[in-house]
Enzyme design. Sequence first.
Site, PDB file in Angstrom:
ATOM      1  N   ARG A 147     -47.017   7.483  17.978  1.00  0.00           N
ATOM      2  CA  ARG A 147     -45.902   6.533  17.910  1.00  0.00           C
ATOM      3  C   ARG A 147     -45.597   5.920  19.269  1.00  0.00           C
ATOM      4  O   ARG A 147     -45.133   4.796  19.366  1.00  0.00           O
ATOM      5  CB  ARG A 147     -44.627   7.245  17.438  1.00  0.00           C
ATOM      6  CG  ARG A 147     -44.628   7.640  15.983  1.00  0.00           C
ATOM      7  CD  ARG A 147     -43.204   7.969  15.558  1.00  0.00           C
ATOM      8  NE  ARG A 147     -43.141   8.733  14.325  1.00  0.00           N
ATOM      9  CZ  ARG A 147     -43.136   8.210  13.105  1.00  0.00           C
ATOM     10  NH1 ARG A 147     -43.195   6.913  12.938  1.00  0.00           N
ATOM     11  NH2 ARG A 147     -43.064   8.990  12.042  1.00  0.00           N
ATOM     12  N   ASP A 198     -46.681  -2.715   3.552  1.00  0.00           N
ATOM     13  CA  ASP A 198     -47.988  -2.350   3.031  1.00  0.00           C
ATOM     14  C   ASP A 198     -47.993  -2.702   1.537  1.00  0.00           C
ATOM     15  O   ASP A 198     -48.211  -3.847   1.171  1.00  0.00           O
ATOM     16  CB  ASP A 198     -48.185  -0.858   3.315  1.00  0.00           C
ATOM     17  CG  ASP A 198     -49.579  -0.359   3.020  1.00  0.00           C
ATOM     18  OD1 ASP A 198     -50.526  -1.137   3.159  1.00  0.00           O
ATOM     19  OD2 ASP A 198     -49.730   0.820   2.641  1.00  0.00           O
ATOM     20  N   LYS A 221     -38.817   6.216  10.985  1.00  0.00           N
ATOM     21  CA  LYS A 221     -38.780   6.231  12.433  1.00  0.00           C
ATOM     22  C   LYS A 221     -39.575   5.054  13.004  1.00  0.00           C
ATOM     23  O   LYS A 221     -39.407   4.663  14.156  1.00  0.00           O
ATOM     24  CB  LYS A 221     -39.425   7.532  12.951  1.00  0.00           C
ATOM     25  CG  LYS A 221     -38.791   8.808  12.485  1.00  0.00           C
ATOM     26  CD  LYS A 221     -39.630   9.987  13.016  1.00  0.00           C
ATOM     27  CE  LYS A 221     -39.168  11.301  12.449  1.00  0.00           C
ATOM     28  NZ  LYS A 221     -40.057  12.408  12.876  1.00  0.00           N
ATOM     29  N   ASP A 276     -47.243   5.784  13.041  1.00  0.00           N
ATOM     30  CA  ASP A 276     -47.849   7.101  13.240  1.00  0.00           C
ATOM     31  C   ASP A 276     -48.921   7.398  12.202  1.00  0.00           C
ATOM     32  O   ASP A 276     -48.984   6.791  11.142  1.00  0.00           O
ATOM     33  CB  ASP A 276     -46.784   8.188  13.102  1.00  0.00           C
ATOM     34  CG  ASP A 276     -46.344   8.343  11.645  1.00  0.00           C
ATOM     35  OD1 ASP A 276     -45.911   7.340  11.048  1.00  0.00           O
ATOM     36  OD2 ASP A 276     -46.469   9.450  11.087  1.00  0.00           O
ATOM     37  N   PHE A 300     -55.698   0.956   8.933  1.00  0.00           N
ATOM     38  CA  PHE A 300     -54.583   1.865   9.195  1.00  0.00           C
ATOM     39  C   PHE A 300     -54.235   1.785  10.676  1.00  0.00           C
ATOM     40  O   PHE A 300     -55.054   2.106  11.535  1.00  0.00           O
ATOM     41  CB  PHE A 300     -54.905   3.296   8.782  1.00  0.00           C
ATOM     42  CG  PHE A 300     -53.656   4.116   8.676  1.00  0.00           C
ATOM     43  CD1 PHE A 300     -52.910   4.102   7.507  1.00  0.00           C
ATOM     44  CD2 PHE A 300     -53.188   4.848   9.761  1.00  0.00           C
ATOM     45  CE1 PHE A 300     -51.721   4.812   7.416  1.00  0.00           C
ATOM     46  CE2 PHE A 300     -52.006   5.567   9.676  1.00  0.00           C
ATOM     47  CZ  PHE A 300     -51.275   5.551   8.505  1.00  0.00           C
ATOM     48  N   GLU A 322     -38.320  -3.671   9.777  1.00  0.00           N
ATOM     49  CA  GLU A 322     -39.320  -2.711   9.317  1.00  0.00           C
ATOM     50  C   GLU A 322     -40.587  -2.838  10.166  1.00  0.00           C
ATOM     51  O   GLU A 322     -40.908  -3.914  10.675  1.00  0.00           O
ATOM     52  CB  GLU A 322     -39.588  -2.981   7.824  1.00  0.00           C
ATOM     53  CG  GLU A 322     -40.643  -2.141   7.164  1.00  0.00           C
ATOM     54  CD  GLU A 322     -40.371  -0.647   7.134  1.00  0.00           C
ATOM     55  OE1 GLU A 322     -40.123  -0.077   8.205  1.00  0.00           O
ATOM     56  OE2 GLU A 322     -40.458  -0.033   6.057  1.00  0.00           O
ATOM     57  N   ASP A 323     -41.291  -1.743  10.327  1.00  0.00           N
ATOM     58  CA  ASP A 323     -42.514  -1.767  11.128  1.00  0.00           C
ATOM     59  C   ASP A 323     -43.649  -2.500  10.413  1.00  0.00           C
ATOM     60  O   ASP A 323     -44.296  -3.362  10.984  1.00  0.00           O
ATOM     61  CB  ASP A 323     -42.948  -0.337  11.523  1.00  0.00           C
ATOM     62  CG  ASP A 323     -43.013   0.631  10.335  1.00  0.00           C
ATOM     63  OD1 ASP A 323     -42.736   0.222   9.191  1.00  0.00           O
ATOM     64  OD2 ASP A 323     -43.335   1.813  10.561  1.00  0.00           O
TER      65      ASP A 323
HETATM   66  P1  IMP Z   1     -45.025   0.508   1.554  1.00  0.00           P
HETATM   67  O1  IMP Z   1     -43.915   1.039   0.721  1.00  0.00           O
HETATM   68  O2  IMP Z   1     -46.384   0.804   0.957  1.00  0.00           O
HETATM   69  O3  IMP Z   1     -44.891  -0.954   1.914  1.00  0.00           O
HETATM   70  O4  IMP Z   1     -45.071   1.396   2.842  1.00  0.00           O
HETATM   71  C1  IMP Z   1     -44.499   1.082   4.001  1.00  0.00           C
HETATM   72  C2  IMP Z   1     -44.490   2.302   4.913  1.00  0.00           C
HETATM   73  O5  IMP Z   1     -45.757   2.987   4.907  1.00  0.00           O
HETATM   74  C3  IMP Z   1     -44.251   1.841   6.325  1.00  0.00           C
HETATM   75  O6  IMP Z   1     -42.893   1.844   6.622  1.00  0.00           O
HETATM   76  C4  IMP Z   1     -45.045   2.845   7.131  1.00  0.00           C
HETATM   77  O7  IMP Z   1     -44.231   3.960   7.447  1.00  0.00           O
HETATM   78  C5  IMP Z   1     -46.160   3.317   6.233  1.00  0.00           C
HETATM   79  N1  IMP Z   1     -47.427   2.629   6.542  1.00  0.00           N
HETATM   80  C6  IMP Z   1     -48.056   1.696   5.812  1.00  0.00           C
HETATM   81  N2  IMP Z   1     -49.185   1.266   6.395  1.00  0.00           N
HETATM   82  C7  IMP Z   1     -49.278   1.949   7.560  1.00  0.00           C
HETATM   83  C8  IMP Z   1     -50.248   1.946   8.625  1.00  0.00           C
HETATM   84  O8  IMP Z   1     -51.249   1.210   8.657  1.00  0.00           O
HETATM   85  N3  IMP Z   1     -49.978   2.789   9.656  1.00  0.00           N
HETATM   86  C9  IMP Z   1     -48.910   3.607   9.697  1.00  0.00           C
HETATM   87  N4  IMP Z   1     -47.983   3.644   8.714  1.00  0.00           N
HETATM   88  C10 IMP Z   1     -48.169   2.820   7.660  1.00  0.00           C
HETATM   89 MG    MG Z   2     -44.676   6.374   8.487  1.00  0.00          MG
END
Ligand code: IMP
Ligand code: MG
Length: 172
Positions: free
Chosen positions: A162, A100, A40, A156, A149, A96-97
């Site tokens: 959000r 990470d 989302k 969220d 974070f 993508e938001d």
């Molecule tokens: P990845 O697979 O570790 O790159 O995770 C990416 C997903 O983790 C993103 O699409 C977010 O939904 C969530 N995420 C990672 N870091 C944060 C943060 O700082 N705040 C909120 N959601 C996060």
């Molecule tokens: Mg999330």
Amino acid sequence: MDNIKILIDEKKLHKRIEEIAIQISEEYKGKEIVLICILKGSVFFTVDLAKRINSNVKLEFIRVSSYNEGTESSGKIKMILDLKDSIEGKNVIIVEDIIDTGRTLSYLIEYLKTKNPKSVKLCALLDKPERRVQDVKVDYVGFQIPDKFVVGYGLDVDEKYRNFPYIGYIDV
Ligand code: IMP
Ligand code: MG
């Protein structure tokens, strides 16, 4: 209520999104683009970006969940909402938001490539490079941020915050 501090305010967000939209518009020069919004978290970013792109933009939505281990995604990803229309032969940009660890996007890029699009690029509003576990090539990045974070503008913590119009972080 958590103590939330502003990291990137609304004005800075919109200015940077405008710049990315101009860059995309120039690179695709009137070609049709399919923006794939990763639900989302990317909803707000996708909408604001799409409005500023000067091309024919189609929208698709995907929702995945990663099986979290603590605050880190495990790399095991489950498709919750899949594409409905074909992306074969299309110019796709994944929106993508935040990147990470990079696990979610590594998985998604490989998955989408099996659908035979003409091209796949990646656009992320935020990038936390310090946290990267899996190498991902990002074509468009809004902001590189420190390992905090963040919430707001789609992001969220337990589904909260959000709707905040800015990117904030939880001050502990
Ligand atoms: P990845 O697979 O570790 O790159 O995770 C990416 C997903 O983790 C993103 O699409 C977010 O939904 C969530 N995420 C990672 N870091 C944060 C943060 O700082 N705040 C909120 N959601 C996060
Ligand atoms: Mg999330």
